[in-house]
Design an enzyme around this catalytic site. Structure first.
Site, PDB file in Angstrom:
ATOM      1  N   ASN A   9       4.377 -34.131 -25.321  1.00  0.00           N
ATOM      2  CA  ASN A   9       3.627 -35.054 -26.174  1.00  0.00           C
ATOM      3  C   ASN A   9       2.354 -34.337 -26.611  1.00  0.00           C
ATOM      4  OD1 ASN A   9       2.133 -37.116 -27.286  1.00  0.00           O
ATOM      5  ND2 ASN A   9       1.902 -38.285 -25.385  1.00  0.00           N
ATOM      6  N   TRP A  10       2.343 -33.920 -27.873  1.00  0.00           N
ATOM      7  CA  TRP A  10       1.205 -33.124 -28.348  1.00  0.00           C
ATOM      8  C   TRP A  10      -0.012 -33.982 -28.670  1.00  0.00           C
ATOM      9  CZ3 TRP A  10       3.755 -29.048 -32.195  1.00  0.00           C
ATOM     10  CH2 TRP A  10       4.705 -28.313 -31.474  1.00  0.00           C
ATOM     11  N   LYS A  11       0.184 -35.292 -28.662  1.00  0.00           N
ATOM     12  CA  LYS A  11      -0.915 -36.234 -28.953  1.00  0.00           C
ATOM     13  C   LYS A  11      -1.578 -35.873 -30.285  1.00  0.00           C
ATOM     14  CE  LYS A  11      -1.250 -37.187 -24.084  1.00  0.00           C
ATOM     15  NZ  LYS A  11      -2.062 -37.637 -22.938  1.00  0.00           N
ATOM     16  N   HIS A  94       2.885 -45.830 -25.080  1.00  0.00           N
ATOM     17  CA  HIS A  94       2.060 -44.894 -24.307  1.00  0.00           C
ATOM     18  C   HIS A  94       0.762 -45.598 -23.903  1.00  0.00           C
ATOM     19  CE1 HIS A  94      -0.437 -41.479 -23.255  1.00  0.00           C
ATOM     20  NE2 HIS A  94       0.688 -40.808 -23.074  1.00  0.00           N
ATOM     21  N   GLU A  96      -2.201 -44.672 -23.885  1.00  0.00           N
ATOM     22  CA  GLU A  96      -3.328 -44.500 -24.816  1.00  0.00           C
ATOM     23  C   GLU A  96      -3.217 -45.488 -25.971  1.00  0.00           C
ATOM     24  OE1 GLU A  96      -2.854 -40.281 -25.338  1.00  0.00           O
ATOM     25  OE2 GLU A  96      -3.539 -39.984 -23.274  1.00  0.00           O
ATOM     26  N   GLU A 164       4.367 -43.355 -16.129  1.00  0.00           N
ATOM     27  CA  GLU A 164       3.123 -42.605 -16.235  1.00  0.00           C
ATOM     28  C   GLU A 164       1.971 -43.422 -15.655  1.00  0.00           C
ATOM     29  OE1 GLU A 164       3.380 -39.472 -19.545  1.00  0.00           O
ATOM     30  OE2 GLU A 164       2.704 -41.318 -20.469  1.00  0.00           O
ATOM     31  N   GLY A 170      -3.961 -36.966 -18.103  1.00  0.00           N
ATOM     32  CA  GLY A 170      -5.080 -36.171 -18.600  1.00  0.00           C
ATOM     33  C   GLY A 170      -6.215 -36.010 -17.592  1.00  0.00           C
ATOM     34  N   SER A 210      -0.383 -35.399 -15.850  1.00  0.00           N
ATOM     35  CA  SER A 210      -0.878 -34.126 -15.301  1.00  0.00           C
ATOM     36  C   SER A 210       0.222 -33.237 -14.730  1.00  0.00           C
ATOM     37  CB  SER A 210      -1.979 -34.379 -14.256  1.00  0.00           C
ATOM     38  OG  SER A 210      -3.078 -35.037 -14.847  1.00  0.00           O
ATOM     39  N   GLY A 231       1.826 -33.825 -21.350  1.00  0.00           N
ATOM     40  CA  GLY A 231       0.784 -33.856 -22.377  1.00  0.00           C
ATOM     41  C   GLY A 231       0.122 -32.500 -22.512  1.00  0.00           C
ATOM     42  N   GLY A 232      -1.028 -32.347 -21.883  1.00  0.00           N
ATOM     43  CA  GLY A 232      -1.831 -31.128 -22.024  1.00  0.00           C
ATOM     44  C   GLY A 232      -1.049 -29.823 -21.898  1.00  0.00           C
TER      45      GLY A 232
HETATM   46  P1  PGA Z   1      -0.969 -35.215 -19.459  1.00  0.00           P
HETATM   47  O1  PGA Z   1      -0.434 -36.373 -20.423  1.00  0.00           O
HETATM   48  O2  PGA Z   1       0.207 -34.373 -19.101  1.00  0.00           O
HETATM   49  O3  PGA Z   1      -1.990 -34.474 -20.296  1.00  0.00           O
HETATM   50  O4  PGA Z   1      -1.570 -35.873 -18.277  1.00  0.00           O
HETATM   51  C1  PGA Z   1       0.788 -36.992 -20.170  1.00  0.00           C
HETATM   52  C2  PGA Z   1       1.059 -38.037 -21.212  1.00  0.00           C
HETATM   53  O5  PGA Z   1       0.104 -38.661 -21.695  1.00  0.00           O
HETATM   54  O6  PGA Z   1       2.217 -38.274 -21.582  1.00  0.00           O
END
Ligand code: PGA
Length: 251
Positions: A9-11, A94, A96, A164, A170, A210, A231-232
């Site tokens: 997930n590149w956000k 998600h 966020e 999640e 994050g 993470s 994510g990251g």
């Molecule tokens: P993260 O994000 O790996 O940066 O913690 C995961 C996600 O939001 O899907």
């Protein structure tokens, strides 16, 4: 047999040219890994460009969101039918989106139904917040989110769920493999209650929060965990590739 799935997930990161550069860098390595489904989820504006790069490879494409209406006067939104021609997957609910864009369980449910109708495979995200975790409410929150998201649906083949925990996203503070496995087991039992044992045996449930090359193995070794939503670390080609490779070795 559930094929493991690793989704990046590149956000809200990468311009179109950066997205193309990133996927080109990862592509040769990713394409060589067998028996793992590999998905990248760039921002909307880069979907077409990334699609062109990955056409004819084993990499699949996902969007990060969608609107639940097919079309109309919804300025700035992107509909399921627009995405259906472009990608296979779509991330829905998600944390966020729930946190910053007020996405409720009801909206998530509408999006799930709209995605399925359009032939997209949802990656439904559920997870508890830190205070809910500390109050011992993980089970209640996660099963509640799951049941509302799926309310009124027949069991969707190809459906993916990502557990999640919000406190792990994050933050660099991942759940332990054991914790994630327990909650994912609970999610699978809830799917069995809702749709029966066959559905529960088929549904792929990922862990997210993470995940890095350093901790990926701890998750992939767990029997209930079918992959990861990353994510990251998905923005770093070597890290992402290492997560995918480790998954292939372990599963
Ligand atoms: P993260 O994000 O790996 O940066 O913690 C995961 C996600 O939001 O899907």
């Amino acid at each position: 047999m559930r094929v493991p799935l690793i989704a990046g997930n590149w956000k809200m990161n990468t311009t179109v040219s950066e997205a193309v550069g990133l996927v080109k860098e990862m592509l040769p390595g990713l394409d060589r890994v067998k028996n793992v489904e590999k998905v990248v989820c760039p921002p909307y504006v880069s979907l077409s460009a990334v699609r062109e790069v990955i056409n004819g490879t084993t990499i699949k494409l996902g969007a990060q969101n969608l609107h639940f209406m097919e079309k109309g006067a919804y300025t700035g939104e992107v509909s399921p039918v627009m995405l259906a021609g472009l990608c296979e997957y779509v991330i829905i609910g998600h944390s966020e989106r729930r946190q910053y864009f007020d996405e409720t369980d009801e909206i998530v449910n509408k999006k799930i139904k709209a995605a399925l109708k359009a032939g997209l495979e949802p990656i439904l995200c559920i997870g508890e917040r830190l205070e809910e975790n500390e109050a011992g409410k993980t089970e209640e929150v996660v099963t509640g989110q799951l049941k509302s998201a799926l309310s009124g649906t027949v069991y969707p083949v190809g459906f993916v769920i990502a557990y999640e925990p919000v406190w792990a996203i994050g933050t660099g503070k991942a759940a332990t493999g054991r914790q994630a496995n327990d909650t994912i087991g609970l999610i699978r039992r809830t799917i069995a209650e809702l749709y029966g044992g066959e559905a529960a045996g088929d549904v792929r449930i990922l862990y997210g929060g993470s995940v890095t090359a350093a901790n990926a193995a701890e998750f992939m070794e767990q029997p209930e965990i079918d992959g990861a939503l990353v994510g990251g670390a998905s923005l770093k080609p070597d890290e992402f590739l290492s997560i995918v490779r480790q998954t292939a070795e372990i599963r």
